[in-house]
Design a protein around this motif. Structure first.
Motif, PDB file in Angstrom:
ATOM      1  N   LYS A 255      47.222  22.242  -0.642  1.00 53.60           N
ATOM      2  CA  LYS A 255      46.692  21.563   0.547  1.00 53.60           C
ATOM      3  C   LYS A 255      47.734  21.198   1.596  1.00 53.60           C
ATOM      4  CE  LYS A 255      42.534  19.945  -1.545  1.00 53.60           C
ATOM      5  NZ  LYS A 255      41.868  18.843  -2.249  1.00 53.60           N
ATOM      6  N   VAL A 256      47.212  20.970   2.788  1.00 49.10           N
ATOM      7  CA  VAL A 256      48.044  20.586   3.917  1.00 49.10           C
ATOM      8  C   VAL A 256      47.608  19.205   4.384  1.00 49.10           C
ATOM      9  CG1 VAL A 256      48.555  21.089   6.343  1.00 49.10           C
ATOM     10  CG2 VAL A 256      48.436  22.950   4.690  1.00 49.10           C
ATOM     11  N   GLY A 257      48.530  18.319   4.653  1.00 44.41           N
ATOM     12  CA  GLY A 257      48.150  16.987   5.113  1.00 44.41           C
ATOM     13  C   GLY A 257      49.362  16.210   5.573  1.00 44.41           C
ATOM     14  N   TYR A 258      49.291  14.898   5.453  1.00 43.99           N
ATOM     15  CA  TYR A 258      50.404  14.086   5.928  1.00 43.99           C
ATOM     16  C   TYR A 258      50.719  12.987   4.921  1.00 43.99           C
ATOM     17  CZ  TYR A 258      46.948  10.489   6.988  1.00 43.99           C
ATOM     18  OH  TYR A 258      45.973   9.543   6.875  1.00 43.99           O
ATOM     19  N   ILE A 259      51.928  12.480   4.973  1.00 40.71           N
ATOM     20  CA  ILE A 259      52.260  11.280   4.207  1.00 40.71           C
ATOM     21  C   ILE A 259      52.938  10.269   5.127  1.00 40.71           C
ATOM     22  CG2 ILE A 259      52.431  12.291   1.881  1.00 40.71           C
ATOM     23  CD1 ILE A 259      55.439  12.479   2.225  1.00 40.71           C
ATOM     24  N   VAL A 260      52.558   9.009   4.945  1.00 42.26           N
ATOM     25  CA  VAL A 260      53.210   7.932   5.672  1.00 42.26           C
ATOM     26  C   VAL A 260      54.217   7.342   4.701  1.00 42.26           C
ATOM     27  CG1 VAL A 260      52.897   5.682   6.756  1.00 42.26           C
ATOM     28  CG2 VAL A 260      51.148   7.451   7.033  1.00 42.26           C
ATOM     29  N   THR A 261      55.471   7.228   5.171  1.00 40.34           N
ATOM     30  CA  THR A 261      56.514   6.732   4.272  1.00 40.34           C
ATOM     31  C   THR A 261      57.090   5.458   4.858  1.00 40.34           C
ATOM     32  OG1 THR A 261      58.257   7.826   5.478  1.00 40.34           O
ATOM     33  CG2 THR A 261      57.159   9.124   3.796  1.00 40.34           C
ATOM     34  N   GLY A 262      57.978   4.845   4.134  1.00 41.52           N
ATOM     35  CA  GLY A 262      58.598   3.630   4.646  1.00 41.52           C
ATOM     36  C   GLY A 262      59.747   3.924   5.596  1.00 41.52           C
ATOM     37  N   ILE A 263      59.972   5.209   5.871  1.00 42.07           N
ATOM     38  CA  ILE A 263      61.130   5.576   6.687  1.00 42.07           C
ATOM     39  C   ILE A 263      60.891   5.228   8.160  1.00 42.07           C
ATOM     40  CG2 ILE A 263      62.542   7.542   7.443  1.00 42.07           C
ATOM     41  CD1 ILE A 263      61.794   8.832   4.704  1.00 42.07           C
ATOM     42  N   ARG A 264      61.915   4.640   8.810  1.00 40.03           N
ATOM     43  CA  ARG A 264      61.737   4.209  10.198  1.00 40.03           C
ATOM     44  C   ARG A 264      62.385   5.143  11.208  1.00 40.03           C
ATOM     45  NH1 ARG A 264      57.568   1.107  10.571  1.00 40.03           N
ATOM     46  NH2 ARG A 264      58.240   0.719  12.704  1.00 40.03           N
ATOM     47  N   ASP A 265      63.246   6.025  10.751  1.00 42.24           N
ATOM     48  CA  ASP A 265      63.979   6.860  11.697  1.00 42.24           C
ATOM     49  C   ASP A 265      63.747   8.342  11.376  1.00 42.24           C
ATOM     50  OD1 ASP A 265      65.744   8.123  13.352  1.00 42.24           O
ATOM     51  OD2 ASP A 265      67.511   6.983  12.727  1.00 42.24           O
ATOM     52  N   VAL A 266      63.241   9.095  12.376  1.00 38.26           N
ATOM     53  CA  VAL A 266      62.991  10.519  12.125  1.00 38.26           C
ATOM     54  C   VAL A 266      64.250  11.272  11.703  1.00 38.26           C
ATOM     55  CG1 VAL A 266      60.902  11.103  13.401  1.00 38.26           C
ATOM     56  CG2 VAL A 266      63.063  10.913  14.617  1.00 38.26           C
ATOM     57  N   ALA A 267      65.415  10.726  12.076  1.00 36.63           N
ATOM     58  CA  ALA A 267      66.657  11.414  11.723  1.00 36.63           C
ATOM     59  C   ALA A 267      66.831  11.486  10.204  1.00 36.63           C
ATOM     60  CB  ALA A 267      67.842  10.692  12.347  1.00 36.63           C
ATOM     61  N   ASP A 268      66.166  10.565   9.482  1.00 34.51           N
ATOM     62  CA  ASP A 268      66.288  10.574   8.022  1.00 34.51           C
ATOM     63  C   ASP A 268      65.410  11.627   7.356  1.00 34.51           C
ATOM     64  OD1 ASP A 268      68.104   8.577   8.148  1.00 34.51           O
ATOM     65  OD2 ASP A 268      66.649   6.960   7.822  1.00 34.51           O
ATOM     66  N   VAL A 269      64.498  12.206   8.128  1.00 34.66           N
ATOM     67  CA  VAL A 269      63.631  13.230   7.560  1.00 34.66           C
ATOM     68  C   VAL A 269      64.054  14.577   8.129  1.00 34.66           C
ATOM     69  CG1 VAL A 269      61.270  14.075   7.379  1.00 34.66           C
ATOM     70  CG2 VAL A 269      61.716  11.619   7.370  1.00 34.66           C
ATOM     71  N   LYS A 270      64.332  15.516   7.243  1.00 34.15           N
ATOM     72  CA  LYS A 270      64.769  16.828   7.725  1.00 34.15           C
ATOM     73  C   LYS A 270      63.635  17.830   7.596  1.00 34.15           C
ATOM     74  CE  LYS A 270      69.147  15.463   8.002  1.00 34.15           C
ATOM     75  NZ  LYS A 270      69.317  14.557   9.134  1.00 34.15           N
ATOM     76  N   LEU A 271      63.425  18.545   8.662  1.00 32.44           N
ATOM     77  CA  LEU A 271      62.423  19.599   8.647  1.00 32.44           C
ATOM     78  C   LEU A 271      62.785  20.643   7.599  1.00 32.44           C
ATOM     79  CD1 LEU A 271      60.580  18.853  10.925  1.00 32.44           C
ATOM     80  CD2 LEU A 271      61.214  20.967  12.079  1.00 32.44           C
ATOM     81  N   GLY A 272      61.783  21.063   6.823  1.00 28.55           N
ATOM     82  CA  GLY A 272      62.042  22.082   5.821  1.00 28.55           C
ATOM     83  C   GLY A 272      62.459  21.502   4.483  1.00 28.55           C
ATOM     84  N   ASP A 273      62.569  20.169   4.432  1.00 29.28           N
ATOM     85  CA  ASP A 273      62.953  19.519   3.170  1.00 29.28           C
ATOM     86  C   ASP A 273      61.784  19.574   2.173  1.00 29.28           C
ATOM     87  OD1 ASP A 273      64.470  18.153   1.348  1.00 29.28           O
ATOM     88  OD2 ASP A 273      64.967  16.483   2.681  1.00 29.28           O
ATOM     89  N   THR A 274      62.109  19.420   0.901  1.00 29.73           N
ATOM     90  CA  THR A 274      61.088  19.422  -0.146  1.00 29.73           C
ATOM     91  C   THR A 274      60.871  18.004  -0.654  1.00 29.73           C
ATOM     92  OG1 THR A 274      61.792  21.607  -0.850  1.00 29.73           O
ATOM     93  CG2 THR A 274      60.504  20.336  -2.442  1.00 29.73           C
ATOM     94  N   VAL A 275      59.604  17.576  -0.698  1.00 30.21           N
ATOM     95  CA  VAL A 275      59.280  16.265  -1.268  1.00 30.21           C
ATOM     96  C   VAL A 275      58.877  16.466  -2.723  1.00 30.21           C
ATOM     97  CG1 VAL A 275      57.698  14.291  -1.173  1.00 30.21           C
ATOM     98  CG2 VAL A 275      58.403  15.421   0.938  1.00 30.21           C
TER      99      VAL A 275
END
Ligand code: GTP
Length: 597
Positions: A255-275
């Motif tokens: 499936k495709v969807g979204y997750i809301v995380t406690g992270i406040r800065d987009v710089a901490d999330v890298k595109l292409g990363d694996t959760v």
């Protein structure tokens, strides 16, 4: 629902070939949004995107389509349409199993058609060619089918003839999505793995990641880890897009969807990363992850120095939604306080500048764009510079390298000569020319990135009368004979105008800049020399003659109100001047010179 009825796909196309129109049509057909609510706001929601006809951010949408009493879940992932964002395109593609490759029936295969098709194949996607706009009188579907075979090696019979506008071929497209796009892959791998293919910042929720789950399950409350950046957090909310975000308990494999995380800065999330989930850890990351680095840099300054705080707040806001945009504060003698900004490419830079002007209502000046140079000094230290200000003295440089690109240019036959001349003028080397069909060719060339920064695309468009297109990818570094060129006004170097250029081009560029400045600078009370210098040696010079009369001289002392008006006008003009040494330079001169040099 079994994953057999899930189809994850995207639409890829050259700009203006009809991607948005087709997406809208699919939403309509699956009754995902009521027509009256839909409007344009949904896909391409930003003004600028609409105006420039480019899709900047990916907007995924889930829709249900019923066939033979079976409900199919379609996840449509929109991809950015421009070369600057090719890493983002490839990450969006990685979230899918199939791609509709849309080609304008009148225009045919263009540079981004080829680039996107290659990206899709590289991601292992099933590519379904769709020849769109067959309703147009100028449509030539047969010619396009030949191009498909010749250029992309896709059998012509696989193509669907369609019109996103009139609805021709839409049932065939939907059938092809069901029959030809494979159901979700890699479901049975060990551990939970989800791909982050985009993220946005929400003032209330913080960073929201768009994810495609491959195996396992993401649940509300799960403790998760981003494997690439090693950031750990908890899922506060999980859900799907239909087309707005709708919360669910969990998101399972496929499936495709979204997750809301406690992270406040987009710089901490890298595109292409694996959760992955801490209680169901995956051994390995999903393939294809890399850190994106900005390639083009430029200084951005407020025209009016008192706007600095406003500019600071605005760049910070833009940054929140765009992890690929970076900035740090810098100051310049001529322009005051501003920011050194990094962008993925030229279009990305223009978008940010344009948004600052429009959405944030700021008058800004940007300095001459620069790429990242690598150099080694004679003392053995190596460094990277993206700002001419830090260019060392020529005697201290052992070697210097500049970034190269591999460009693919599509052009009509009758413009080949001009195109090749342009490539060579830009220090490029043509590596290959291939025929697309009887009227068009594809040129592959290697060029310094720096050379295409300013006017390459505009010149390509004008010499092909709008029928040419270009795509490029980074292609390593190469040593080059580069120098810093300074512009001096009345003996005073003006940082904002300095640039790193190839030695052979310094003189021509220096002449052009000096000539331009001579036209733009107001006359002063004294004679002013405008010079271009390389390593302290002058390569060009213009002289601005001294002003003869003062502005009120024409008024013969008579009309006092007119005299006052003139004086006021002069005062206003002064406000927008920058004092460089003994010479005042109007802000407009900065804007003009940097825009056209
Ligand atoms: P980007 O977002 O820049 O990639 O553009 P796009 O591919 O989304 O193109 P868009 O859907 O905005 O369509 C571009 C233009 O083509 C618009 O003016 C559409 O109305 C028109 N168009 C799209 N599909 C068709 C079609 O089937 N027939 C005709 N005649 N025009 C079409």
């Amino acid at each position: 629902r079994s994953t057999d009825t899930i189809r994850n796909f995207c639409i890829i196309a050259h700009v203006d070939h009809g991607k948005t129109t087709l997406s809208d049509r699919l939403l309509e057909l699956t009754s995902t949004v009521e027509l009256r609510n839909m409007k344009e706001q949904l896909l391409d929601s930003m003004d600028l995107e609409r105006e420039r006809g480019i899709t900047i951010k990916s907007h995924p949408v889930s829709m249900i389509y019923q066939k033979d009493k079976e409900d199919y879940l379609f996840n449509l992932i929109d991809t950015p349409g421009h070369v600057d964002f090719s890493y983002e395109v490839s990450r969006s593609l990685a979230a899918c199993e199939g791609a509709l490759l849309l080609i304008d029936a009148a225009q045919g295969i263009e540079a981004q058609t080829v680039a996107n098709a290659h990206l899709a194949v590289a991601q292992g996607l099933e590519v379904i060619p769709v020849i769109n706009k067959v309703d147009l009188p100028s449509a030539e579907p047969e010619r396009i089918m030949e191009q498909l075979e010749d250029v992309l090696a896709i059998p012509a019979e696989e193509a669907i003839l369609a019109s996103a506008k009139s609805g021709i071929g839409l049932p065939e497209i939907i059938r092809a999505v069901i029959d030809r796009v494979p159901s979700p892959r890699w479901l049975d791998e060990k551990g939970t793995r989800a791909l982050v293919f985009d993220c946005i910042y929400d003032a209330f929720k913080g960073v929201i990641c768009y994810v495609r789950v491959f195996s396992g399950e993401l649940k509300q409350g799960s403790s998760i880890s981003f494997m690439g950046s090693d950031v750990k957090t908890q899922i506060k909310e999980v859900g799907r897009f239909s087309p707005h975000m709708v919360a669910e308990d969990s998101l399972s494999g496929g499936k495709v969807g979204y997750i809301v995380t406690g992270i406040r800065d987009v710089a901490d999330v890298k595109l292409g990363d694996t959760v992955t989930r801490m209680d169901d850890m995956a051994g390995e990351m999903l393939p294809g992850y890399k850190e994106v680095r900005p390639m083009v840099f430029s200084g951005i300054y407020p025209l009016d120095t008192s706007d600095y705080e406003k500019l600071k707040a605005s760049v910070a806001k833009l940054r929140l939604n765009d992890a690929a945009f970076v900035y740090q504060s810098e100051s310049s003698a001529a322009l005051g306080f501003g920011f050194r900004c990094g962008f993925l490419g030229l279009l990305h830079m223009e978008i940010i500048q344009e948004r600052l002007r429009r959405e944030y209502d700021l008058d800004i000046i940007s300095t001459y764009p620069s790429v990242i140079y690598r150099l080694r000094k004679t003392d053995g230290t190596e460094m990277e510079i993206d700002n001419p200000v830090f260019f060392p003295d020529a005697s201290e440089i052992e070697w210097i390298e500049e970034p190269m690109i591999k460009a693919t240019v599509h052009t009509p036959n009758d413009s080949i000569g001009d195109m090749l001349a342009l490539i060579s003028e830009k220090r490029g080397i043509c590596q290959q020319t291939e025929t697309i069909d009887t009227s068009r060719v594809m040129i592959t060339a290697r060029l310094p990135l720096n050379e295409i920064l300013v006017d390459f695309n505009d010149r390509l468009k004008s010499l092909t009368h709008g029928y040419g297109s270009m795509d490029y990818e980074p292609d390593g570094y190469e040593q080059s004979d580069l120098v810093r060129m300074e512009i001096l006004v009345n003996g005073e170097p003006i940082e904002a105008f300095s640039s790193i250029v190839h030695r052979q081009k310094a003189e021509t560029r220096g002449r052009a800049l000096c000539g331009k400045l001579k036209d733009l600078l107001p006359k002063q009370l004294f004679k002013v020399a405008i010079q271009a210098a390389v390593n302290g040696k002058f390569v060009a010079r213009e002289t601005l003659s001294a002003m003869r009369k003062d502005v009120t001289a024409k008024c013969y002392g008579g009309d006092i109100s007119r005299k006052r008006k003139l004086l006021e006008k002069q005062k206003e003009g002064k406000k927008r001047m920058k004092q460089i040494g003994s010479v005042s330079i109007p802000q407009e001169a900065f804007v003009q010179v940097l825009r056209s040099s």
